[in-house]
Design a protein around this motif. Sequence first.
Motif, short mmCIF file in Angstrom:
data_model
loop_
_atom_site.label_atom_id
_atom_site.label_comp_id
_atom_site.label_asym_id
_atom_site.label_seq_id
_atom_site.Cartn_x
_atom_site.Cartn_y
_atom_site.Cartn_z
N LEU A 90 -64.21 76.40 69.31
CA LEU A 90 -63.80 75.32 68.66
C LEU A 90 -63.09 74.02 69.12
CD1 LEU A 90 -59.61 77.80 68.95
CD2 LEU A 90 -61.13 76.87 66.60
N ALA A 91 -64.00 73.89 71.08
CA ALA A 91 -64.27 73.06 71.22
C ALA A 91 -65.44 71.94 70.65
CB ALA A 91 -64.31 72.75 72.78
N VAL A 92 -66.16 73.42 70.10
CA VAL A 92 -67.73 72.31 69.16
C VAL A 92 -66.72 71.37 68.34
CG1 VAL A 92 -69.88 72.16 68.66
CG2 VAL A 92 -68.90 73.42 71.05
N GLY A 150 -62.82 75.95 62.81
CA GLY A 150 -61.84 75.44 63.37
C GLY A 150 -62.42 73.77 62.28
N GLN A 151 -63.62 73.47 62.24
CA GLN A 151 -64.13 71.71 62.06
C GLN A 151 -63.14 71.19 60.34
OE1 GLN A 151 -67.36 70.97 62.85
NE2 GLN A 151 -66.04 68.80 62.36
N GLY A 206 -67.06 82.08 75.34
CA GLY A 206 -67.48 81.57 75.25
C GLY A 206 -67.98 82.26 73.67
N GLY A 207 -67.24 82.79 73.21
CA GLY A 207 -66.51 82.60 71.74
C GLY A 207 -66.20 81.68 70.61
N LEU A 246 -59.40 66.17 72.86
CA LEU A 246 -58.80 68.51 73.31
C LEU A 246 -60.01 68.25 73.26
CD1 LEU A 246 -57.00 70.85 72.92
CD2 LEU A 246 -57.07 70.01 70.35
N SER A 247 -61.18 68.69 72.75
CA SER A 247 -62.47 68.82 72.28
C SER A 247 -62.94 68.84 74.11
CB SER A 247 -63.61 68.66 71.38
OG SER A 247 -65.06 68.69 71.66
N GLY A 248 -63.31 67.92 75.09
CA GLY A 248 -63.72 67.94 75.85
C GLY A 248 -62.55 68.62 77.18
#
Length: 419
Positions: free
Chosen positions: A123-125, A73-74, A117-118, A92-94
């Motif tokens: 993707l959020a991180v 995702g980065q 959790g995966g 979007l991340s939060g």
Amino acid sequence: MPTSASPSVRPSGQRPAAMPWLIIVAGALIAMLTFGPRSAMGFFQLPMLHDTGWDRSTFALAMAIQNLAWGLGQPLFGALADKYGTGRVLTLSGLLYACGLILMSTAHSVPVLYLSGGVMVGLAVGAGSFGTILSAFARNVTPEQRSVAFGIGTAAGSAGMFLFAPLSQALISTYGWSDSLVYIALLMLLVPVLAYPLRGNSSSGTQSQSEVKQTVGEALREAFGHQSYLLLTSGFFVCGFQVAFITAHFPAYLGDIGIAPAYAVIAMALIGFFNIIGSFGAGMIGQRYSKPYFLAYIYIARSIAVTAFLLLPQTPVSVIVFAIVMGLLWLSTVPPTNGLVAIMFGTRHLGLLGGIVFLSHQVGSFLGVWMGGYLYDRFGSYDPVWWLGVALGIFAAVVHWPIQEKPVDRGLLRPQPAE
């Protein structure tokens, strides 16, 4: 250690530009929030496995998927932030982070664990981690300020690790692992609020007028044809392998060797605390000395630290010493690595190009976390992965040594004024 060349020279008598502290502080707080929970996932492993009956390979694969989703995702989120604005991507991340943690709190089936959790947390991180935040910093600080700003942002992520290690353990002890994930999810809703000062894309900021205009395709072709960029990318793989393995498996490893559980909390908190010092110090050192050589020394020091920890008697004292040393070296790679990408190619596509380097980091993270669980279930020991990390540290030191700390040669291209 040879000094690095200054990226620019300030005209005589010109006053130094002020640091954009609102942007720096907001980005630092977001880094603390996004990095904190994922660095504390190791504390959820044993209580979750106790309630669900899964083995360590199952949890390890979920965390490995998280790291891979983060890495994949980065570059995407970095490119989106470059084009549409950092604030939107961080918002979007939060929201995605909160949803992922809440769904993970109900994960009583393996597919739900892998999704929540995966994939979702990963993707959020990826949307809210260093690549996105440091790109916004780079657009708004001068080249002379860049390494220090990167150090501050990275140190804030380290502070998140320091804060969330005891916080997560305290929540789990009081409320159980499931409710603890919900409480942490609520904290992630602060990220969209903090994202507002970081609005703006690659065409905004004080540094945009000095950047060469390129398409995404041109930037990618230039980067993948640049030897130093490829060496940097391959070396950052090792950083991911080493730190992700320790993050996911160190608490369980200490239990296996008979160290009291309290020392796992102390160790992870110490890593986080000294990570703050190491990250900020790396930003200061990287501003003054050769970044490639500095990175090589970091990887050599990691291999020495792990070797000493494995060969010397393993006691609570040795755990504390190891945690302090590794904390100093933990994310100290991030400021000089991102600084090198900015020096090589500028800031216009830093989110994308820095994201690709970080993808390599996360492929290493995937393998470090997954292999930790797989080899433990197969051999009953984490030792094979520890020693593989030592060997990879030596490899990373070798590949960083020939990296050239200078802008890519663009021939007759010149910066164009922003429209």
